[in-house]
Design an enzyme around this catalytic site. Structure first.
Site, short mmCIF file in Angstrom:
data_model
loop_
_atom_site.label_atom_id
_atom_site.label_comp_id
_atom_site.label_asym_id
_atom_site.label_seq_id
_atom_site.Cartn_x
_atom_site.Cartn_y
_atom_site.Cartn_z
N SER A 1 0.83 -1.20 0.00
CA SER A 1 0.00 0.00 0.00
C SER A 1 0.87 1.26 0.00
CB SER A 1 -0.96 -0.05 1.20
OG SER A 1 -2.04 0.84 1.03
N ASP B 1 -9.84 -5.74 -4.68
CA ASP B 1 -9.34 -4.70 -3.78
C ASP B 1 -10.31 -3.53 -3.74
OD1 ASP B 1 -7.80 -2.68 -2.50
OD2 ASP B 1 -5.95 -3.57 -3.25
N HIS C 1 -7.31 -5.89 -0.26
CA HIS C 1 -6.12 -5.03 -0.23
C HIS C 1 -4.98 -5.64 0.59
CE1 HIS C 1 -4.11 -1.26 -0.98
NE2 HIS C 1 -3.91 -1.04 0.30
#
Length: 355
Positions: free
Chosen positions: A179, A306, A334
């Protein structure tokens, strides 16, 4: 962030769950659910603590211990784009340790997370005979720094930079960033390219020179100025008359954005472990050069279910940044280290063996 956060931003948050007007028999049910949830939280936290203590036994041979890190091991091949269903990752993967440029992986968490989120990945990689290290970035995990005091990406990424700086000149690692951890590993690539064999972006912010990590989400969220004026998730650690210092989502929002395919125990672990997100690092423009950042091979792992960083945005990142290899994980939210740990492990092993 991405389209999931965009939908949240467009909604009028009422602040209540509609149950306050109902008491009586409902209150007993609510107390029971709260007790069950608290038990789950305690079990998940105990599991993370146990994992942390166990991992520390493998750090005794290190000449310098980095606070907040956890160790374990890894290895495997492939740079072409492919889909990897979970079933393909079951069973033994042949590992050829003598062919690896490095056995050491450094796992860098995303926004709000900490080293704790990699506990499954570390176990799987270690079983393959390699050496994973998971770090807490500043103000994350067990690092006690106040999130509101983090003013730059350099401040936030300091534990990672310190670790790389401590490595011997002839030692290399594979960096893995999740991320917004993609910004930290990009910064590290610019600072210490010769100490990094490969960089892996796990549904992560892969930016160009002069871009901010936030710019990855700009098409979904409009401009940064609008976001800073209108977002209800902002924190003002220095007072409402000063610029915002962080972001914090509530538990239900976190579950919908990050964990739509993750097991309940891992969601419970995250609920008691996630920290506020420092805002400054994702609003800072990165200076990236071809000589440093561009000299290291980069790989991107896409997650196809996601809600935080949509598949469309991930495809856009791949088109604009041209990584050396792209991998896909079907059915992953995610956080593939929770929802599809075997598939993530298989890909990391493949990348480790790419010559």
């Amino acid at each position: 962030m991405g389209n999931g956060l965009a939908r949240l931003l467009k909604k009028d948050q009422s602040g209540g769950n509609g149950s306050r007007s109902k008491r009586g028999s409902n209150s007993r049910s609510q107390r029971k659910m709260a007790a069950e949830e608290e038990l789950l939280h305690r079990q998940a936290l105990a599991m993370a603590i146990q994992q942390h203590h166990y991992s520390q036994r493998f750090e005794g041979s290190l000449s310098r211990r980095i606070d907040g890190s956890m160790s374990r091991r890894i290895g495997s091949t492939s740079s072409r784009r492919r889909d990897l269903p979970e079933s393909m990752a079951n069973g033994k993967v042949p590992i050829f340790l003598e062919n690896l440029e490095t056995k050491k992986f450094v796992l860098v968490h995303g926004e709000g997370f900490g080293a704790w989120c990699w506990y499954k990945t570390m176990s799987l990689l270690e079983e393959a005979g390699l050496h994973p290290i998971a770090l807490d970035l500043t103000g994350s995990g067990i690092d006690q720094t106040d999130t509101n005091s983090i003013a730059t990406l350099a401040d936030y990424s300091k534990p990672l930079i310190d670790y790389l700086q401590s490595l011997p000149e002839d030692e290399k690692v594979i960096l893995v960033g999740h991320s917004c951890g993609g910004a930290s590993i990009s910064y590290a690539l610019e600072c210490y390219p010769k100490k990094i064999s490969k960089a892996v972006f796990v549904t992560a912010t892969m930016v160009q020179d002069g871009q901010r990590p936030f710019d990855v989400f700009s098409e979904e969220l409009a401009s940064a100025d609008v976001f800073l004026q209108e977002s209800q998730f902002l924190m003002y650690g220095n007072g409402r008359d000063k610029p915002p210092t962080g972001l914090m989502f509530d538990k239900q929002q976190i579950k919908g954005l990050y964990f739509n395919q993750s097991p309940s125990k891992d969601i419970a672990l995250a609920a008691v472990s996630m920290r506020p997100i420092p805002l400054a690092p994702i609003m800072e423009k990165l200076s990236l050069t071809t000589e440093n950042y561009g000299s290291v091979r980069r790989f991107f792992i896409q997650t196809l279910d996601d809600h935080m960083l949509s598949p469309d945005i991930q495809e856009k990142l791949v088109r604009e940044n041209s990584p050396h290899g792209v991998f896909k994980i079907k059915g992953s939210d995610h956080c593939p280290f929770f929802s599809k740990p075997q598939s993530l492990n298989k890909i990391l092993l493949d990348i480790a063996q790419i010559q």
